[in-house]
Design a protein around this motif. Structure first.
Motif, PDB file in Angstrom:
ATOM      1  N   ALA A 133     -10.932   4.934   7.358  1.00  0.00           N
ATOM      2  CA  ALA A 133      -9.922   6.376   6.594  1.00  0.00           C
ATOM      3  C   ALA A 133      -8.777   5.713   6.231  1.00  0.00           C
ATOM      4  CB  ALA A 133      -9.261   6.749   8.300  1.00  0.00           C
ATOM      5  N   VAL A 134      -8.450   4.429   6.613  1.00  0.00           N
ATOM      6  CA  VAL A 134      -7.006   4.142   5.341  1.00  0.00           C
ATOM      7  C   VAL A 134      -7.936   3.259   3.681  1.00  0.00           C
ATOM      8  CG1 VAL A 134      -5.348   2.129   5.208  1.00  0.00           C
ATOM      9  CG2 VAL A 134      -5.332   2.982   7.506  1.00  0.00           C
ATOM     10  N   ALA A 135      -8.427   2.914   4.107  1.00  0.00           N
ATOM     11  CA  ALA A 135      -9.113   1.866   3.014  1.00  0.00           C
ATOM     12  C   ALA A 135      -9.980   2.904   2.118  1.00  0.00           C
ATOM     13  CB  ALA A 135     -10.179   1.700   3.317  1.00  0.00           C
ATOM     14  N   ARG A 136     -10.207   4.368   2.111  1.00  0.00           N
ATOM     15  CA  ARG A 136     -10.650   5.312   1.508  1.00  0.00           C
ATOM     16  C   ARG A 136      -9.182   5.650   0.386  1.00  0.00           C
ATOM     17  NH1 ARG A 136     -12.578   7.763   6.481  1.00  0.00           N
ATOM     18  NH2 ARG A 136     -14.913   7.796   6.245  1.00  0.00           N
ATOM     19  N   GLY A 137      -8.357   5.337   0.234  1.00  0.00           N
ATOM     20  CA  GLY A 137      -7.506   5.623  -0.415  1.00  0.00           C
ATOM     21  C   GLY A 137      -6.818   4.029  -1.508  1.00  0.00           C
ATOM     22  N   PHE A 138      -7.893   3.664  -0.858  1.00  0.00           N
ATOM     23  CA  PHE A 138      -7.540   2.281  -2.357  1.00  0.00           C
ATOM     24  C   PHE A 138      -8.437   1.785  -2.869  1.00  0.00           C
ATOM     25  CE2 PHE A 138      -7.295  -0.612   1.880  1.00  0.00           C
ATOM     26  CZ  PHE A 138      -5.904  -0.539   1.846  1.00  0.00           C
ATOM     27  N   SER A 139      -8.325   1.591  -4.427  1.00  0.00           N
ATOM     28  CA  SER A 139      -9.212   1.318  -5.423  1.00  0.00           C
ATOM     29  C   SER A 139     -10.487   0.255  -4.831  1.00  0.00           C
ATOM     30  CB  SER A 139      -8.334   0.829  -5.931  1.00  0.00           C
ATOM     31  OG  SER A 139      -8.147  -0.600  -5.810  1.00  0.00           O
ATOM     32  N   PRO A 140     -11.916   0.416  -5.921  1.00  0.00           N
ATOM     33  CA  PRO A 140     -12.967   0.024  -5.311  1.00  0.00           C
ATOM     34  C   PRO A 140     -12.669  -1.325  -5.282  1.00  0.00           C
ATOM     35  CG  PRO A 140     -13.332   1.813  -6.283  1.00  0.00           C
ATOM     36  CD  PRO A 140     -12.259   1.968  -6.814  1.00  0.00           C
ATOM     37  N   GLU A 141     -12.136  -1.858  -6.282  1.00  0.00           N
ATOM     38  CA  GLU A 141     -11.323  -4.003  -6.275  1.00  0.00           C
ATOM     39  C   GLU A 141     -10.639  -4.098  -4.601  1.00  0.00           C
ATOM     40  OE1 GLU A 141     -10.272  -7.104  -8.832  1.00  0.00           O
ATOM     41  OE2 GLU A 141      -9.677  -4.844  -9.497  1.00  0.00           O
ATOM     42  N   LEU A 142      -9.520  -2.794  -5.151  1.00  0.00           N
ATOM     43  CA  LEU A 142      -8.536  -3.737  -2.788  1.00  0.00           C
ATOM     44  C   LEU A 142      -9.601  -3.056  -1.893  1.00  0.00           C
ATOM     45  CD1 LEU A 142      -5.798  -4.391  -2.635  1.00  0.00           C
ATOM     46  CD2 LEU A 142      -5.913  -1.774  -2.138  1.00  0.00           C
ATOM     47  N   ALA A 143     -10.334  -2.077  -1.687  1.00  0.00           N
ATOM     48  CA  ALA A 143     -11.298  -2.175  -1.190  1.00  0.00           C
ATOM     49  C   ALA A 143     -12.115  -3.682  -0.935  1.00  0.00           C
ATOM     50  CB  ALA A 143     -12.300  -1.273  -0.634  1.00  0.00           C
ATOM     51  N   ALA A 144     -12.627  -4.364  -2.008  1.00  0.00           N
ATOM     52  CA  ALA A 144     -13.462  -4.394  -1.628  1.00  0.00           C
ATOM     53  C   ALA A 144     -12.748  -6.358  -1.296  1.00  0.00           C
ATOM     54  CB  ALA A 144     -14.071  -5.482  -3.170  1.00  0.00           C
ATOM     55  N   LEU A 145     -11.567  -6.541  -1.597  1.00  0.00           N
ATOM     56  CA  LEU A 145     -11.202  -7.534  -1.094  1.00  0.00           C
ATOM     57  C   LEU A 145     -10.645  -7.550   0.440  1.00  0.00           C
ATOM     58  CD1 LEU A 145      -8.594  -8.633  -4.406  1.00  0.00           C
ATOM     59  CD2 LEU A 145     -10.359 -10.093  -3.057  1.00  0.00           C
ATOM     60  N   ALA A 146     -10.413  -6.104   0.895  1.00  0.00           N
ATOM     61  CA  ALA A 146      -9.882  -6.226   2.001  1.00  0.00           C
ATOM     62  C   ALA A 146     -10.383  -5.892   3.391  1.00  0.00           C
ATOM     63  CB  ALA A 146      -9.011  -5.033   2.295  1.00  0.00           C
ATOM     64  N   GLY A 147     -12.219  -6.304   2.536  1.00  0.00           N
ATOM     65  CA  GLY A 147     -13.285  -6.525   3.889  1.00  0.00           C
ATOM     66  C   GLY A 147     -14.666  -5.829   3.305  1.00  0.00           C
ATOM     67  N   TYR A 148     -14.616  -4.887   2.346  1.00  0.00           N
ATOM     68  CA  TYR A 148     -15.334  -3.233   1.972  1.00  0.00           C
ATOM     69  C   TYR A 148     -16.461  -4.021   1.307  1.00  0.00           C
ATOM     70  CZ  TYR A 148     -12.679  -0.960   5.852  1.00  0.00           C
ATOM     71  OH  TYR A 148     -12.282   0.150   6.799  1.00  0.00           O
ATOM     72  N   ALA A 149     -16.625  -5.075   1.319  1.00  0.00           N
ATOM     73  CA  ALA A 149     -18.016  -5.604   0.381  1.00  0.00           C
ATOM     74  C   ALA A 149     -18.704  -7.092   0.901  1.00  0.00           C
ATOM     75  CB  ALA A 149     -17.468  -6.412  -0.938  1.00  0.00           C
ATOM     76  N   GLN A 150     -19.887  -7.241   1.300  1.00  0.00           N
ATOM     77  CA  GLN A 150     -20.523  -7.627   1.586  1.00  0.00           C
ATOM     78  C   GLN A 150     -20.429  -9.581   0.927  1.00  0.00           C
ATOM     79  OE1 GLN A 150     -24.276  -6.935   3.610  1.00  0.00           O
ATOM     80  NE2 GLN A 150     -25.120  -5.555   1.760  1.00  0.00           N
ATOM     81  N   HIS A 151     -21.348  -9.876   1.706  1.00  0.00           N
ATOM     82  CA  HIS A 151     -20.726 -11.670   0.903  1.00  0.00           C
ATOM     83  C   HIS A 151     -22.075 -12.677   1.229  1.00  0.00           C
ATOM     84  CE1 HIS A 151     -20.316 -16.098   0.478  1.00  0.00           C
ATOM     85  NE2 HIS A 151     -19.768 -15.646   0.836  1.00  0.00           N
TER      86      HIS A 151
END
Length: 276
Positions: free
Chosen positions: A209-227
């Motif tokens: 609910a918070v991360a939806r307001g982030f840019s895609p790049e910021l969301a990825a750094l904040a954990g919303y990306a697979q490694h």
């Protein structure tokens, strides 16, 4: 940074950005109690979750000079980097000097020349020797930089707001004693290898609910990306799937592999499906 373990970049962001960021954090500093413990300090306030406390945090986290340096120093050891910490500090008069330490020691295991972490301290107040500016120990970094006793003379990171104090996770450092009459503030943003458990629990700090307001790049750094391969997935898919307007109730797992793994598996699967 490779040579000495740290660097200070003066006037990297406008002073106005720092002032606006500080204004957003003022009520949080006021409400936050002092910490407890000989490491965190008894006259120091700390709090995290900075990406949701101020829109101005993004400008610092995604600063192109800082990101380029972090990528250059860390990407040989991982598929992608991640945000490790986003923390604010306020060191009050009377706080003693912090124990000199290496931040990479939060992770167990043998250390080598592969860096685990790049930290950036952004002063919100002028950093001086009197108010506890960070102590940095040159050449204490890397696999060969671990003497039994810390070097006798640190560099005092005196600089103005808008500057960036950058150092490696293997660099010995610690906050100085605040012998002035006023608190000194700073924020720390750290970037680590993407397969490490981060210091700050990103998914609790920044739920969907918070991360939806982030840019895609910021969301990825904040954990919303697979490694790659497949680390940090949600139901077998990239956790960014949670940031859309709707999330399907049931998801099918999708490979997220490194190119070398993908190639090896494709060759194997072709043979198996061909009946050989």
């Amino acid at each position: 940074m490779r040579e000495t373990g740290y660097c200070i970049v003066p006037d990297l962001v406008p002073r106005a950005t720092i002032e606006a960021f500080t204004a957003d954090l003022d009520p949080v500093f006021e409400a936050t109690p002092f910490g407890e413990g000989d490491f965190y300090g008894y006259r120091t306030k700390r709090f995290g979750s900075l990406l949701k406390r101020s829109l101005h945090a993004e400008a610092l986290v995604l600063d192109p000079v800082i990101l380029a340096a972090a990528e250059e120093l860390l990407r040989e050891g991982c598929d992608r980097i991640q945000l490790n910490v986003a923390q604010a500090l306020e060191i009050h008069p009377g706080e003693v000097r912090q124990f000199p330490h290496r931040d990479e020691d939060m992770w167990a295991g043998a250390k080598s020349d592969q860096e685990y972490l790049v930290n950036v301290i952004w002063p919100l107040d002028p950093f001086t020797e009197a108010n506890g500016a960070t102590h940095l120990y040159p050449h204490s970094h890397g696999g060969a930089g671990r003497p039994e006793a810390p070097p006798a003379t640190p560099v005092i990171a005196e600089c103005a707001p808008g500057s960036a104090i950058c150092f490696l996770g293997s660099t010995l450092h610690g906050a100085g004693a605040n012998r002035s009459a006023a608190p000194r503030r700073a924020v720390i943003f750290g970037y680590s290898l993407g397969w490490l458990k981060p210091y700050e629990n990103l998914w609790l700090a920044y739920p969907p609910a918070v991360a939806r307001g982030f840019s895609p790049e910021l969301a990825a750094l904040a954990g919303y990306a697979q490694h790659r391969p497949n680390l940090g997935n949600y139901e077998g898919q990239c956790p960014s799937v949670l940031l859309g307007e709707t999330t399907p109730t049931h998801l099918g797992a999708i490979d997220a592999l490194r190119p070398d793994q993908q190639s090896a598996l494709a060759d194997f699967a072709q043979i198996e499906r061909g009946g050989a």
